[in-house]
Design an enzyme around this catalytic site. Structure first.
Site, short mmCIF file in Angstrom:
data_model
loop_
_atom_site.label_atom_id
_atom_site.label_comp_id
_atom_site.label_asym_id
_atom_site.label_seq_id
_atom_site.Cartn_x
_atom_site.Cartn_y
_atom_site.Cartn_z
N TYR A 275 35.39 59.72 40.18
CA TYR A 275 36.40 58.98 40.95
C TYR A 275 35.78 57.77 41.66
O TYR A 275 36.50 56.91 42.17
CB TYR A 275 37.11 59.89 41.97
CG TYR A 275 37.77 61.11 41.36
CD1 TYR A 275 37.99 61.21 39.98
CD2 TYR A 275 38.20 62.17 42.14
CE1 TYR A 275 38.58 62.32 39.41
CE2 TYR A 275 38.82 63.30 41.56
CZ TYR A 275 38.98 63.35 40.20
OH TYR A 275 39.57 64.47 39.63
N ASN B 47 40.60 72.14 32.91
CA ASN B 47 41.17 71.81 31.60
C ASN B 47 40.74 72.78 30.50
O ASN B 47 40.64 72.40 29.34
CB ASN B 47 40.81 70.37 31.22
CG ASN B 47 41.36 69.40 32.25
OD1 ASN B 47 42.51 69.45 32.61
ND2 ASN B 47 40.50 68.53 32.77
N GLY C 17 54.16 65.46 38.31
CA GLY C 17 54.47 65.03 36.95
C GLY C 17 54.03 63.59 36.73
O GLY C 17 52.92 63.21 37.11
N PRO C 18 54.93 62.78 36.15
CA PRO C 18 54.49 61.42 35.78
C PRO C 18 54.32 60.46 36.95
O PRO C 18 54.03 59.29 36.73
CB PRO C 18 55.62 60.95 34.84
CG PRO C 18 56.77 61.82 35.10
CD PRO C 18 56.28 63.10 35.70
N LEU D 164 47.30 52.05 31.60
CA LEU D 164 47.12 51.86 30.17
C LEU D 164 45.74 52.24 29.66
O LEU D 164 45.57 52.58 28.51
CB LEU D 164 47.38 50.38 29.83
CG LEU D 164 48.85 50.00 29.70
CD1 LEU D 164 48.98 48.49 29.65
CD2 LEU D 164 49.47 50.62 28.46
N GLU D 165 44.74 52.22 30.56
CA GLU D 165 43.38 52.27 30.03
C GLU D 165 43.06 53.55 29.29
O GLU D 165 42.23 53.58 28.41
CB GLU D 165 42.35 51.96 31.13
CG GLU D 165 42.03 53.08 32.07
CD GLU D 165 42.83 53.01 33.35
OE1 GLU D 165 42.28 53.36 34.39
OE2 GLU D 165 44.00 52.62 33.32
N PRO E 140 49.77 58.10 55.30
CA PRO E 140 49.77 59.16 56.33
C PRO E 140 51.07 59.94 56.39
O PRO E 140 51.05 61.16 56.56
CB PRO E 140 49.53 58.38 57.64
CG PRO E 140 48.82 57.13 57.21
CD PRO E 140 49.34 56.79 55.85
N ARG F 278 53.12 60.64 54.00
CA ARG F 278 53.17 61.58 52.87
C ARG F 278 52.16 62.71 53.03
O ARG F 278 52.37 63.82 52.53
CB ARG F 278 52.92 60.85 51.55
CG ARG F 278 54.14 60.07 51.09
CD ARG F 278 53.88 59.40 49.76
NE ARG F 278 55.07 58.76 49.24
CZ ARG F 278 55.07 57.97 48.16
NH1 ARG F 278 53.94 57.72 47.53
NH2 ARG F 278 56.18 57.42 47.74
N ASN G 151 53.35 66.42 52.60
CA ASN G 151 52.73 67.34 51.64
C ASN G 151 52.17 68.58 52.35
O ASN G 151 52.26 69.70 51.84
CB ASN G 151 51.65 66.62 50.83
CG ASN G 151 52.25 65.52 49.95
OD1 ASN G 151 53.46 65.47 49.73
ND2 ASN G 151 51.41 64.61 49.45
#
Ligand code: NAP
Length: 333
Positions: A53, A171, A222-223, A236-237, A288, A290, A294
């Protein structure tokens, strides 16, 4: 006053892990230290990071500030990091994790996750390129012949060196997990996977439950992370055009109806669908307001009917199925 989040126990060590943590992917470097600091102030006790990251140093600066100001003690935090794909050779793992600990300004990770299998790229010298990413100068992935069982043994050694308290995977599908369980001296405490209302992964969740492995879900909105409000495709990368093929879950009528009934936001419904099943979530935000939203997502309960209605949205839709898996891009070192 910071918001307290519920915790769940890890079956391997009995350590308590927060049910809601903060994801650090795509937190920009310039706001990262402050994001970690503000998140701790709001009540976050868990951070999910990775050398990939590219912001662990800044994360460590935010953490240090919070510790120095006495907002929190180190032992109250749960810091998660990952061993990236280019450090799968056992002799590289310890060197690399020591560097990541230095970036985080801490002596141990509460959880260290072995990054995405089965792709194993050759070790990139951190002095040349950091974070190393995926590709060499020719845009190819140089695959290394580092078998998983050797990397897992290196992860176990990091536990014996007290550099990691718990170790886990991400994964993994059922077959890889079942194989790992045949040789692991220390079984994985956690399996981190993509999961959201369009991708329940119920079989894998049940397998992990049977093994006593805690599920940690990512991309739980999700997306959302791929698509801007006007559905402009932004990521896009790694080639995930499929993210635009589905409607946003944050404005989906099924989720909106449930949110209205409980007087909460759609984001909170999407998170509660996991935490009510004791699945850990790590939503990323730099905002902040959000963070608070959350963190408060575990303060109400969905009904059985709500859960069934959200289950009904599953369509096996996976965003992490990117073209970096494309074997035509790979070469063997
Ligand atoms: N192991 C892996 O392969 C892997 C892969 C992907 C992710 N992860 C981990 O999982 C974490 C989370 O996954 P993710 O980043 O893919 O996606 P995510 O947390 O599902 O979504 C993040 C997006 O949602 C927005 N957001 C956050 N809270 C919101 C709310 N309450 N309402 C509406 N929008 C909200 C964020 O924007 P703002 O920042 O503008 O609020 C951001 O655009 C990552 O940061 C990373 O730590 C791991």
């Amino acid at each position: 006053m910071s918001i307290k989040t519920p915790t769940v126990k890890l079956s391997t060590t009995n350590d308590e892990m927060p049910l809601v943590g903060m994801g650090m992917w795509k937190v920009p470097n310039e706001v990262c230290a402050n994001t970690v600091y503000e998140a701790i102030k709001a009540g976050f006790r868990m951070f999910d990071s990775s050398s990939d990251y590219g912001n662990e140093k800044e994360s460590g600066e935010g953490l240090r500030r919070a510790l120095d100001e006495g907002l929190v003690k180190r032992e109250e935090l749960f810091i998660v990091s990952k061993l990236w794909n280019t450090y799968k050779q056992p002799e590289q793992a310890e060197i690399q994790i020591r560097r990541q600990l230095q970036d985080w300004q801490t002596e141990y990770f509460d959880l260290l996750i072995m990054s995405i299998a089965p792709r194993m790229s050759v070790t990139v010298d951190p002095a040349v390129s950091y974070p190393p990413g995926w590709f060499n100068a020719e845009g190819k992935i140089e695959l290394d012949r580092a078998p998983l069982h050797k990397t897992w043994a290196a992860m176990e050694k990091l536990v014996s060196l007290k550099l990691a308290k718990n170790i886990g995977v991400c994964n993994f599908g059922g077959q890889l997990l079942a194989d790992l369980m045949t040789y692991a001296e220390i079984p994985p405490a956690v399996c981190q996977i993509e999961s959201h209302a369009y991708l329940r992964q119920q079989d894998l969740v049940e397998l992990c439950e049977a093994y006593g492995i805690r599920i940690m879900a990512f991309s739980t909105f999700g997306p959302a992370r791929y698509v801007l409000p006007r559905r402009r495709f932004v990521w896009l990368e790694l080639g995930v055009p499929s993210a635009t093929q589905v409607d946003s879950l944050l404005t989906h009528p099924v989720i909106t109806k449930i949110a209205e009934a409980h007087h909460v936001t759609t984001g909170q419904v999407l998170l509660r669908w996991f935490t009510q099943r004791n699945i850990v979530v790590i939503p990323k935000t730099i905002k902040p307001e959000r963070m608070v939203e959350n963190l408060k997502s575990s303060t109400f309960d969905l009904t059985e009917e709500d859960i069934e209605a959200i289950n009904g949205l599953d369509k096996g839709f996976r965003m992490g199925n990117t073209k970096v898996f494309d074997p035509r891009l790979a070469i063997y070192a």
